[in-house]
Design an enzyme around this catalytic site. Structure first.
Site, PDB file in Angstrom:
ATOM      1  N   LYS A   1       2.725  11.041   7.210  1.00 55.61           N
ATOM      2  CA  LYS A   1       1.809  10.719   8.272  1.00 55.61           C
ATOM      3  C   LYS A   1       2.442  11.353   9.655  1.00 55.61           C
ATOM      4  O   LYS A   1       1.847  12.786   9.803  1.00 55.61           O
ATOM      5  CB  LYS A   1       1.587   9.239   8.695  1.00 55.61           C
ATOM      6  CG  LYS A   1       0.693   8.679   7.538  1.00 55.61           C
ATOM      7  CD  LYS A   1       0.089   7.606   7.762  1.00 55.61           C
ATOM      8  CE  LYS A   1      -0.858   6.886   6.556  1.00 55.61           C
ATOM      9  NZ  LYS A   1      -0.625   6.003   5.645  1.00 55.61           N
TER      10      LYS A   1
ATOM     11  N   ASP B   1       9.494   2.821   1.807  1.00 53.06           N
ATOM     12  CA  ASP B   1       8.180   3.649   2.203  1.00 53.06           C
ATOM     13  C   ASP B   1       8.036   3.670   3.689  1.00 53.06           C
ATOM     14  O   ASP B   1       7.671   2.475   4.483  1.00 53.06           O
ATOM     15  CB  ASP B   1       7.111   3.239   1.495  1.00 53.06           C
ATOM     16  CG  ASP B   1       5.880   3.969   1.818  1.00 53.06           C
ATOM     17  OD1 ASP B   1       5.807   4.854   2.645  1.00 53.06           O
ATOM     18  OD2 ASP B   1       4.798   3.673   1.086  1.00 53.06           O
TER      19      ASP B   1
ATOM     20  N   PHE C   1       0.866  -1.292   0.100  1.00 53.85           N
ATOM     21  CA  PHE C   1       0.184   0.028   0.198  1.00 53.85           C
ATOM     22  C   PHE C   1       0.962   1.256   0.044  1.00 53.85           C
ATOM     23  O   PHE C   1       1.734   1.252   0.940  1.00 53.85           O
ATOM     24  CB  PHE C   1      -0.897   0.105   1.340  1.00 53.85           C
ATOM     25  CG  PHE C   1      -1.552   1.284   1.217  1.00 53.85           C
ATOM     26  CD1 PHE C   1      -2.789   1.248   0.385  1.00 53.85           C
ATOM     27  CD2 PHE C   1      -1.390   2.491   1.655  1.00 53.85           C
ATOM     28  CE1 PHE C   1      -3.853   2.255   0.259  1.00 53.85           C
ATOM     29  CE2 PHE C   1      -2.247   3.651   1.552  1.00 53.85           C
ATOM     30  CZ  PHE C   1      -3.435   3.395   0.955  1.00 53.85           C
TER      31      PHE C   1
HETATM   32  C1  LIG Z   1      -0.842   5.993   4.288  1.00 55.07           C
HETATM   33  C2  LIG Z   1       0.284   5.678   3.376  1.00 55.07           C
HETATM   34  C3  LIG Z   1       0.465   6.174   2.193  1.00 55.07           C
HETATM   35  C4  LIG Z   1      -0.468   7.174   1.916  1.00 55.07           C
HETATM   36  O1  LIG Z   1      -0.155   8.388   2.622  1.00 55.07           O
HETATM   37  P1  LIG Z   1      -1.451   9.667   2.289  1.00 55.07           P
HETATM   38  O2  LIG Z   1      -1.059  10.566   3.029  1.00 55.07           O
HETATM   39  O3  LIG Z   1      -2.520   9.064   2.634  1.00 55.07           O
HETATM   40  O4  LIG Z   1      -1.203   9.633   0.837  1.00 55.07           O
HETATM   41  C5  LIG Z   1       1.812   5.568   1.531  1.00 55.07           C
HETATM   42  N1  LIG Z   1       2.471   4.574   1.966  1.00 55.07           N
HETATM   43  C6  LIG Z   1       2.332   3.932   3.065  1.00 55.07           C
HETATM   44  C7  LIG Z   1       3.116   3.031   3.648  1.00 55.07           C
HETATM   45  C8  LIG Z   1       1.117   4.383   3.940  1.00 55.07           C
HETATM   46  O5  LIG Z   1       0.897   3.828   5.122  1.00 55.07           O
END
Ligand SMILES: *Cc1c(COP(=O)(O)O)cnc(C)c1O
Length: 405
Positions: free
Chosen positions: A261, A232, A147
């Site tokens: 985040k 990520d 994700f």
């Molecule tokens: C939440 C998340 C995203 C996307 O972040 P947004 O601020 O919602 O665009 C990307 N990668 C990971 C691993 C995430 O948990």
């Protein structure tokens, strides 16, 4: 669940929201009005313990006083310049964040998906301009179950049909390999490979923690084949997994960190790509940007977030409380839970279908005053603010036990 079991203020609000808000989410039937630290209060005055933390965006709790102060002070001075001009906050934030990451350069953005898109563009430009991959031929290896956000390019390399169907055509140039399988990565690498984009722990996937040695092996492969490792860490980073970055658990340093985040302190969206000049230096002025990226309000809050992380206190709390949480959850194995995965203060638990779906258990927890969210059917993700106290965890897991009985 129908909303008729709930008070009229809740029901009225939810009906009103459905009139004008496009339904891309299916929220639990609670309408939050106020919050402090680990507790939120709904429009009817009921209190709930927050075990989701906005998917780890609230690692420091709701309205952390020092973060709120940084935001309020900055609101009284300057909020936005765009990058057409300099502002007096961005430099200090970037310096502190680069130091936290042990890197040279920061490219500030707003949302996680933008950080991912930025990482993709940076690694493609690096492949074409530095590595010598022919133009438009760069490929990026991604993992199954990933994700990385919701843009068209990103959902194009997701394997979750719910996020993709109807939204194509998609961006080419991505190769998917099974997660937790280093040999599959090695087999997929060729002379056109720019990068491996990976979550060190898959959050949305259900807190999937690869076996020890996997990330180290991926790092070795990247180094050996001159491929960038893009971690990520948008959900796994910034203290959640018990260290500053989940990569630290394996002593691995990626070429690019993708952060988001919690970087915004639960106040404003702040994301960033952090790396060294040999990679992020590929961008030339005018090639990439964002109107709000690096804005002074975001930078002021982001700097304070980095200062909080610099103390190591939150990482330490995540580790200690995570051990405690694991002990509590393990007792429910075979009593409603079929699996428990814990990294730092972050748990994925699989609910035995005989005890209901993840959603049903989340609704029973809600009725007991605990906010959790299901993912992928049978899984609940538990990610309280890192400021939570051990006895609140005890109480929360007791509510889970009752919700499963
Ligand atoms: C939440 C998340 C995203 C996307 O972040 P947004 O601020 O919602 O665009 C990307 N990668 C990971 C691993 C995430 O948990």
């Amino acid at each position: 669940m129908t909303t008729t079991n709930w008070g009229t203020a809740t029901t009225r609000y939810i009906h009103a929201e459905h009139e004008h808000v496009a339904r891309t989410y299916d929220p639990l039937p609670v309408v939050v009005a106020t919050a402090e630290d680990v507790w939120v209060t709904d429009v009817e005055g009921r209190r709930y313990l927050d075990l989701l933390s906005a998917y780890s965006a609230l690692n420091f709790g709701h309205r952390h006083p020092e973060l709120v102060k940084a935001a309020v002070d900055q609101l009284g001075r300057l909020t936005l310049t765009s990058r057409a001009f300099h502002n007096d906050q961005l430099g200090a934030f970037a310096a502190a964040l680069a130091e936290l990451c042990g890197k040279d350069l920061v490219l500030p953005m707003n949302t996680g998906a933008e950080a991912v898109e930025t990482g993709i563009k940076a690694s493609r430009a690096w492949a074409h301009r530095v590595k010598g991959v022919p133009d438009k031929a760069a490929r990026i290896i991604v993992a199954s179950g990933n994700f990385h956000g919701r843009t068209t390019t990103i959902v194009g390399f997701s394997d979750d049909p719910a996020t993709r169907e109807g939204f194509g055509p998609f961006t080419p140039g991505f190769v998917t390999v099974p997660y937790q399988d280093a040999a599959a990565i090695e087999a997929a690498i060729d002379e056109h490979t720019a990068a491996i984009l990976i979550e060190p722990i898959q959050g949305e996937g259900g807190v999937i923690i690869p076996p020890a040695g996997y990330l180290r092996k991926v790092r070795e492969l990247c180094t050996k084949h001159n491929v960038l490792l893009i971690a990520d860490e948008i959900q796994s980073g910034l203290g959640r997994a018990g260290m500053t970055f989940a990569c630290d658990r394996e002593g691995v340093v990626p070429d690019l960190y993708l952060l988001g985040k919690a970087l915004g302190g639960g106040i404003v969206p702040v994301s960033a790509v952090v790396g060294n000049r040999d990679v992020l230096g590929v961008f030339r002025p005018g090639e990439h940007g964002s109107t709000f990226g690096g804005n002074p309000l975001a930078a002021a809050v982001g700097l304070r977030v980095v200062e909080l992380l610099r103390t190591g206190e939150f990482q330490e709390r995540a580790t200690t409380l995570g051990h405690h949480l694991k002990g509590l959850l393990d007792e429910l194995l075979g009593h409603g839970l079929t699996d428990v995965r814990v990294a730092g203060l972050w748990a994925g638990v699989d609910v035995d279908p005989a005890f209901g779906t993840g959603r049903e258990v989340a609704e029973r927890m809600l009725a007991r005053g605990v906010l959790v969210k299901d993912t992928h059917g049978q899984t609940l993700r538990i990610a309280p603010p890192l400021t939570i106290q051990a006895d609140d965890l005890d109480w929360a897991v007791e509510q889970l036990r009752l919700a499963l009985s």
